[in-house]
Write an enzyme that holds these catalytic residues in place. Structure first.
Site, PDB file in Angstrom:
ATOM      1  N   SER A  47     -25.356  51.155 -11.018  1.00 53.31           N
ATOM      2  CA  SER A  47     -25.666  49.718 -10.858  1.00 53.31           C
ATOM      3  C   SER A  47     -24.943  48.523 -10.010  1.00 53.31           C
ATOM      4  CB  SER A  47     -26.870  48.867 -11.432  1.00 53.31           C
ATOM      5  OG  SER A  47     -25.770  48.182 -12.119  1.00 53.31           O
ATOM      6  N   ASP A 354     -28.966  38.477 -10.166  1.00 53.39           N
ATOM      7  CA  ASP A 354     -29.884  38.834 -11.055  1.00 53.39           C
ATOM      8  C   ASP A 354     -29.892  38.068 -12.730  1.00 53.39           C
ATOM      9  OD1 ASP A 354     -28.303  41.305 -10.969  1.00 53.39           O
ATOM     10  OD2 ASP A 354     -30.055  42.150 -10.503  1.00 53.39           O
ATOM     11  N   HIS A 357     -25.754  41.914 -12.207  1.00 57.22           N
ATOM     12  CA  HIS A 357     -25.221  41.910 -10.712  1.00 57.22           C
ATOM     13  C   HIS A 357     -24.557  40.728  -9.787  1.00 57.22           C
ATOM     14  CE1 HIS A 357     -28.222  45.007 -12.086  1.00 57.22           C
ATOM     15  NE2 HIS A 357     -27.482  45.772 -12.145  1.00 57.22           N
TER      16      HIS A 357
END
Length: 390
Positions: A47, A354, A357
């Site tokens: 991610s 968040d 990240h």
């Protein structure tokens, strides 16, 4: 610039950036080396570099992701651009389209095989339970093989269909492209959930070996330039730190990060660097650059205030109340009331988007420090000259 020897202050880091970039520039000029002309980028990762893969595979990523730059969700786990995006910008290439998101996309200048939750080794865990992607690194390289075969066939047979050809990679560009790896963080995270530190440490060699296998496979298919990121300080992530209550002495390091988790990340990085050095001897036509993203991220967190980030230890997007946490963009019922986990007013002063990240502002800062060559080991080569074996 080893973390174990103390984290440099931001002014020192900036000075080193200037000196190293200047020296690398002189080296390139002295050798008459022009910048590499990369026609494409092929990215493999999780991610931290996913530009829409996991979103296309399972469910669309919703608001408020993408709000700062794209002004709409664009499949990225951030308010805006990722390091991958800043690399593309720096090389004068379009943002990478996710391989799994084919609608309306162009793959002329590369493709992104990264998906959120991806690991190097396959995991016996569900994406919906623990966020582990089924698209592990071996699957990503298999996707690449299929991509090369399929697009080469379509390009060859497109003939007069200029529009169709313009969206496909030229077969001759695969060997000239930049191949980026940013993966491994989720292998550590899975290890922390399922293993003791001793067991995780014992598994490192196999994890790194499987990444080496992916590089060797791509090399056999014609890839020649590799830009390999190490993993970041997972012990500094706000989502990790929020569950800590009254830690024992020595559990946290001098800037408040979980010490043993960062030590495990450093051990992974040590073995990864050794693997890169070994591959340089085994792959005679390859240019492999090991990039110390760990130092960039740790230095940013340690010197966040001087870098302009006022809320380094907090997450911008999400909702916390006592022992409850609601993930960014999600809804939950707390004390009988519906809560929507929205974003902060100004993401640019946060390092973390968040809890896992990074914000676009942090990604930009990190990108500037790795793209320059300050934290690369090839030796210190900027990304613009990564195609050379220096």
């Amino acid at each position: 610039m080893a973390i174990g020897g103390g984290v440099p202050s931001l002014p020192c880091l900036a000075l080193l950036l200037l000196l190293v970039s200047w020296n690398v520039g002189l080296l390139a000029i002295a050798r008459g080396l022009p910048p590499c002309e990369f026609p494409a980028i092929y990215n493999f990762g999780d991610s931290n570099s996913d530009t829409g893969g996991i979103s296309a595979a399972f469910y669309p990523m919703g608001s408020p992701t993408g709000e700062t730059f794209f002004h709409r969700p664009e499949g990225r786990a951030s308010d805006g651009r990722l390091i991958t995006d800043f690399i593309a910008e720096h090389l004068g290439l379009p943002y990478l389209s996710a391989y799994l998101d084919s609608l309306g996309r162009s793959f002329r200048h590369g493709a992104n095989f990264a998906t959120g939750g991806s690991t190097i080794r396959r995991q016996n865990e569900s994406f919906f339970e623990n966020g582990v992607s089924p698209f592990s690194l071996d699957i990503q390289t298999a996707h690449y093989d299929q991509f090369v075969a399929r697009t080469s066939y379509l390009y060859k047979n497109a003939r007069a269909e200029k529009f169709r050809r313009s969206r496909l990679p030229r077969p001759e560009d695969f060997s000239k492209a930049l191949y980026v790896f940013d993966i491994g963080q989720n292998d550590l995270a899975a290890g922390f959930r399922k293993m003791t530190n001793e067991q995780l440490n014992a598994s490192m060699r196999d994890i790194v070996s499987q990444l080496a296998t992916a590089v060797q496979h791509l090399y056999q298919q014609g890839a020649r330039t590799f830009w390999i990121h190490n993993t970041g300080p997972i012990g500094c992530l706000p989502i990790t730190l929020r569950y800590i209550r009254n830690p024992m002495p020595g559990y946290l390091d001098e800037i408040g990060c979980v010490k043993d988790q960062n030590e495990m990340a450093s051990e992974f990085n040590r073995q990864l660097k050794g693997m890169v050095m070994q591959l340089r001897g085994e792959l005679p036509e390859a240019a492999l650059t090991y990039v110390d993203v760990y130092t960039a991220k740790y230095s940013l967190i340690a010197n966040s205030t001087r870098a302009g980030f006022e809320r380094a230890g907090k997450m911008c997007c999400g909702y916390e109340w006592e022992d409850k946490h609601v993930w960014c963009g999600q809804k939950a019922s707390i004390n009988g009331s519906e809560v929507v986990a929205g974003s902060c007013e100004d993401p640019s002063i946060f390092v973390s988007w968040d809890g896992v990240h990074y914000t676009e502002a942090a990604n930009r800062w990190i990108s500037e420090h790795i793209i320059s060559g300050l934290l690369s080991d090839q030796p210190n080569v900027p990304i613009t000259h990564a195609c050379y074996r220096l």
